[in-house]
Design an enzyme around this catalytic site. Structure first.
Site, PDB file in Angstrom:
ATOM      1  N   PRO A 149      50.384  30.905  54.169  1.00 49.33           N
ATOM      2  CA  PRO A 149      50.007  31.005  52.899  1.00 49.33           C
ATOM      3  C   PRO A 149      48.415  31.775  52.568  1.00 49.33           C
ATOM      4  O   PRO A 149      47.511  31.185  53.465  1.00 49.33           O
ATOM      5  CB  PRO A 149      50.026  29.918  52.133  1.00 49.33           C
ATOM      6  CG  PRO A 149      49.827  28.892  53.075  1.00 49.33           C
ATOM      7  CD  PRO A 149      50.378  29.540  54.503  1.00 49.33           C
ATOM      8  N   ARG A 170      41.907  45.772  42.705  1.00 54.85           N
ATOM      9  CA  ARG A 170      43.509  45.753  42.695  1.00 54.85           C
ATOM     10  C   ARG A 170      44.103  46.193  41.570  1.00 54.85           C
ATOM     11  O   ARG A 170      45.220  46.472  41.707  1.00 54.85           O
ATOM     12  CB  ARG A 170      43.908  44.109  42.753  1.00 54.85           C
ATOM     13  CG  ARG A 170      43.257  43.335  43.974  1.00 54.85           C
ATOM     14  CD  ARG A 170      43.616  42.141  44.200  1.00 54.85           C
ATOM     15  NE  ARG A 170      45.239  42.081  44.340  1.00 54.85           N
ATOM     16  CZ  ARG A 170      45.993  41.654  43.472  1.00 54.85           C
ATOM     17  NH1 ARG A 170      45.870  41.234  42.417  1.00 54.85           N
ATOM     18  NH2 ARG A 170      47.381  41.374  43.850  1.00 54.85           N
ATOM     19  N   CYS A 172      31.774  55.470  38.713  1.00 54.29           N
ATOM     20  CA  CYS A 172      31.863  56.741  38.330  1.00 54.29           C
ATOM     21  C   CYS A 172      33.317  57.324  38.685  1.00 54.29           C
ATOM     22  O   CYS A 172      33.368  58.070  39.601  1.00 54.29           O
ATOM     23  CB  CYS A 172      30.717  57.626  39.097  1.00 54.29           C
ATOM     24  SG  CYS A 172      30.237  59.133  38.026  1.00 54.29           S
ATOM     25  N   GLU A 173      34.131  56.796  37.799  1.00 54.79           N
ATOM     26  CA  GLU A 173      35.705  56.940  38.490  1.00 54.79           C
ATOM     27  C   GLU A 173      36.596  56.393  37.106  1.00 54.79           C
ATOM     28  O   GLU A 173      36.228  55.398  36.793  1.00 54.79           O
ATOM     29  CB  GLU A 173      35.715  56.135  39.661  1.00 54.79           C
ATOM     30  CG  GLU A 173      37.440  56.279  40.125  1.00 54.79           C
ATOM     31  CD  GLU A 173      37.451  56.675  41.646  1.00 54.79           C
ATOM     32  OE1 GLU A 173      36.620  57.088  42.099  1.00 54.79           O
ATOM     33  OE2 GLU A 173      38.576  56.785  42.087  1.00 54.79           O
TER      34      GLU A 173
HETATM   35  N1  LLP Z   1      50.528  36.675  56.967  1.00 54.56           N
HETATM   36  C1  LLP Z   1      50.667  38.006  57.255  1.00 54.56           C
HETATM   37  C2  LLP Z   1      50.984  38.463  58.871  1.00 54.56           C
HETATM   38  C3  LLP Z   1      50.101  38.800  56.356  1.00 54.56           C
HETATM   39  O1  LLP Z   1      50.212  40.261  56.557  1.00 54.56           O
HETATM   40  C4  LLP Z   1      49.913  38.142  54.848  1.00 54.56           C
HETATM   41  C5  LLP Z   1      49.206  39.221  53.877  1.00 54.56           C
HETATM   42  C6  LLP Z   1      49.846  36.860  54.852  1.00 54.56           C
HETATM   43  C7  LLP Z   1      50.364  36.075  55.857  1.00 54.56           C
HETATM   44  C8  LLP Z   1      49.504  36.368  53.563  1.00 54.56           C
HETATM   45  O2  LLP Z   1      50.146  36.622  52.469  1.00 54.56           O
HETATM   46  P1  LLP Z   1      49.746  35.888  51.015  1.00 54.56           P
HETATM   47  O3  LLP Z   1      50.438  34.475  51.104  1.00 54.56           O
HETATM   48  O4  LLP Z   1      48.646  36.179  50.939  1.00 54.56           O
HETATM   49  O5  LLP Z   1      50.889  36.701  50.226  1.00 54.56           O
HETATM   50  N2  LLP Z   1      45.904  42.977  49.476  1.00 54.56           N
HETATM   51  C9  LLP Z   1      47.167  42.615  48.680  1.00 54.56           C
HETATM   52  C10 LLP Z   1      47.944  41.790  49.534  1.00 54.56           C
HETATM   53  C11 LLP Z   1      48.145  42.271  50.930  1.00 54.56           C
HETATM   54  C12 LLP Z   1      48.757  41.128  51.938  1.00 54.56           C
HETATM   55  C13 LLP Z   1      48.653  41.632  53.352  1.00 54.56           C
HETATM   56  N3  LLP Z   1      49.278  40.607  54.124  1.00 54.56           N
HETATM   57  C14 LLP Z   1      46.830  42.142  47.323  1.00 54.56           C
HETATM   58  O6  LLP Z   1      45.820  42.381  46.813  1.00 54.56           O
HETATM   59  O7  LLP Z   1      47.953  41.861  46.680  1.00 54.56           O
END
Ligand code: LLP
Length: 433
Positions: free
Chosen positions: A292, A331, A362-363
Site C-alpha cells: 500500500p 495530479r 505559466c500554463e
Molecule cells: N506496488 C506497485 C508495483 C506499484 O506500481 C504501485 C503504484 C504500488 C504498489 C502502490 O500503489 P498505491 O497503493 O499507492 O495505489 N501517480 C498516480 C499513482 C501511480 C501508482 C503507481 N504504482 C497517482 O497520483 O494517482
C-alpha cells in the site's frame, strides 16, 4: 465532516490537522506547505499489520510503496513501524538505506532497472528484486555471478485484470509495459529459465492490478489467478513458490464521491480465498506481501497555500489563484483528480462559493481543481487542499523554476520540518556556465 479523520475545526474556526492549527503552521513555515500527520501514518501502518495478523496469522509483510511519499523521515517511520518497503529507483533505495532501513525488507521494483541499479541492489543485499523481463533476468544473473552473490527475485506477472475503473474487467491485458504475460506462456517460460539460473533464487511472484481501487473482487481474482499459476509451476516443474506479492492499490477518500472499503475487509476476503485455493490445489500457503502506498500516505497529508488574486468571470467561473500549483501537485493536470478544498482560516463557515483553484505556473492547465466548493474566499486566506499526502510531493517538479515547498511532519501536537523548503540557490545548484 472532512475526508480525513485527523482534520477538525478549533474554537477560532480554523482548520486543525492532528490537533494543530493549520493557519499557525502557514504563519510559522510559510506557504505553500505540505503537512503530514505522522500519527495518522503510523496508525495506517498498524491497521494494515493488524489485518495481516488477524486474517493471515502474520505470515506476510506489509511493504509501504515509497513512491507515494518518500523522504528520510518517512523511511524512518516505516522502519520503526516494522514495515517493509517498496522502492522503484536507486534514489528511493538510497533514501531508505540512508536511514538504516533493513535491506532484507525491501522490494526493488521497476520495468527498466539499469545495471547500476541492479548492482547497487545486489551490493546491499536487497531482499527481493522484482524482475520485470527476461533481459533483466539475464543481466541480474550475470551481475550476481560476477560479484559472487545470489539474487532473491520475484517475477512481476500480468494477471490479466484491469481494475482501474469502478467495474473491473478481465482482459488479455498483454498491453502493459510491466511484467510477464500469463496467457502467451511467456511467464511460464520465464519461470523455467529462472529455475535454471545459477545465481537466481525465484522466491515469489508479484502482481499489481492498479491504484485507487474501491472493489475487493479484483484483488481476490488476482490472488486466484496467481495461485493458479503457482499450482501449475508446482505440478509441471516441481518447484515450490513460497511468496506471493499482491501489490498495492487500495482506494482512499478524496471527496465524498469516494467510498473506500476497509483494509480489514480486503485482508479478510483475500486471506480466506488464498487458504481455500491452497487447500484445494495442495500447495503451501504462500507468505503474502502487500504494497500500500496511497492508503498510508494520502489521507495523512494536506497542502496549505496562500490565496492571491480572485478573478470573477461573470456567467463563466471564478478563479482563485494560489502560490503553488501543478509544480507541487500535478495530479489534476495529469489525471483530473478531485480534491476537497477548505479555507483554513474560515473552516467553521459554510461553503457558499464554487471556484476553480489555479496555480501560478505559466500554463492554462495549471489547476488544482474546478467547481470546488469553498468558504467565502479572499486574497490572503489560507487554502487547504486535503488528502494530498501521496503522489504530490513525490511527483513535484521545479517547472517555471519554482522552488519546492517544505514538508512539515506533525507528531503529538508538535510540528517539525522533515524536508526543507527549496531556495533559489537550490534552483541553480546544478547549473554550469
Ligand atoms: N506496488 C506497485 C508495483 C506499484 O506500481 C504501485 C503504484 C504500488 C504498489 C502502490 O500503489 P498505491 O497503493 O499507492 O495505489 N501517480 C498516480 C499513482 C501511480 C501508482 C503507481 N504504482 C497517482 O497520483 O494517482
Amino acid at each position: 465532516m472532512f475526508v480525513s479523520k485527523n482534520l477538525s475545526v478549533n474554537e477560532q474556526g480554523h482548520l486543525t490537522a492532528g490537533g494543530v492549527d493549520t493557519t499557525e503552521l502557514a504563519a510559522k513555515y510559510g506557504t505553500p506547505l505540505y503537512v503530514m500527520d505522522e500519527d495518522l501514518i503510523r496508525e495506517h501502518c498498524r491497521s494494515f499489520k493488524e489485518s495481516m495478523d488477524r486474517y493471515y496469522g502474520g505470515e506476510g509483510l506489509v511493504c509501504y510503496a515509497s513512491k507515494a511519499f518518500c523522504c528520510k523521515a518517512m523511511c524512518k517511520i516505516m522502519l520503526e513501524e516494522g514495515m517493509g518497503l517498496d522502492v522503484v529507483s536507486e534514489g528511493e533505495l538510497y533514501t531508505a538505506l540512508s536511514v538504516g532501513f533493513p535491506a532484507d525488507r525491501i522490494c526493488f521494483h521497476g520495468n527498466n532497472k539499469t545495471d547500476r541499479e541492479l548492482a547497487y541492489a545486489l551490493e546491499n543485499n536487497v531482499g527481493r528484486i522484482i524482475v520485470d523481463n527476461i533481459y533483466e533476468l539475464d543481466r541480474l544473473n550475470g551481475l550476481a555471478e560476477e560479484t559472487g552473490r545470489n539474487a532473491n527475485i520475484m517475477y512481476r506477472i500480468k494477471p490479466g485484470i484491469d481494475a482501474h475503473t469502478h467495474n473491473f474487467i478481465m482482459t488479455g491485458q498483454i498491453d502493459s509495459k510491466f511484467g510477464f504475460a500469463l496467457e502467451t506462456g511467456e511467464a511460464f517460460e520465464a519461470v523455467k529459465k529462472a529455475l535454471k539460473c545459477s545465481h537466481i533464487r525465484l522466491v515469489g511472484l508479484h502482481c499489481h492490478i492498479g491504484s485507487q481501487i474501491f472493489d475487493i473482487d479484483p484483488f481476490v481474482k488476482a490472488a486466484e489467478v496467481m495461485l493458479d499459476f503457482i499450482a501449475k509451476i508446482k505440478e509441471e516443474l516441481g518447484a515450490e513458490i513460497g511468496e506471493l506479492n499482491l501489490g498495492g492499490g487500495f482506494g482512499i477518500k478524496y471527496t465524498d464521491e469516494d467510498s473506500p472499503v476497509s483494509y480489514d475487509k480486503y485482508m479478510e476476503k483475500v486471506s480466506a480465498r488464498v487458504k481455500e485455493i491452497c487447500a484445494e490445489r495442495k500447495i503451501k500457503q504462500p507468505f503474502i506481501l502487500i504494497e500500500p502506498g496511497r492508503s498510508i500516505a494520502a489521507p495523512a497529508g494536506i497542502t496549505l497555500y496562500t490565496v492571491g488574486g480572485k478573478k470573477v468571470i461573470p456567467g463563466i467561473r471564478t478563479y482563485v489563484s494560489i502560490d503553488g500549483g501543478m509544480g507541487d501537485n500535478p495530479r489534476y493536470a495529469l489525471y483530473q483528480s478531485k480534491y476537497d478544498a477548505v479555507v483554513a482560516n474560515k473552516a467553521g463557515e459554510p461553503k457558499t462559493e464554487t471556484v476553480t483553484v489555479a496555480g501560478k505556473c505559466c500554463e492554462t492547465g495549471d489547476l488544482i481543481g474546478e467547481g470546488m466548493p469553498v468558504q467565502p474566499v479572499e486574497p490572503g486566506d489560507i487554502l487547504a487542499i486535503l488528502a494530498t499526502g501521496a503522489y504530490n510531493y513525490s511527483m513535484s517538479s521545479n517547472y517555471n523554476r519554482i522552488p519546492k515547498p517544505a514538508v512539515v511532519m506533525l507528531h503529538n501536537g508538535e510540528s517539525r520540518v522533515v524536508v526543507k523548503r527549496e531556495t533559489n540557490e537550490d534552483i541553480i545548484r546544478n547549473d554550469l556556465l
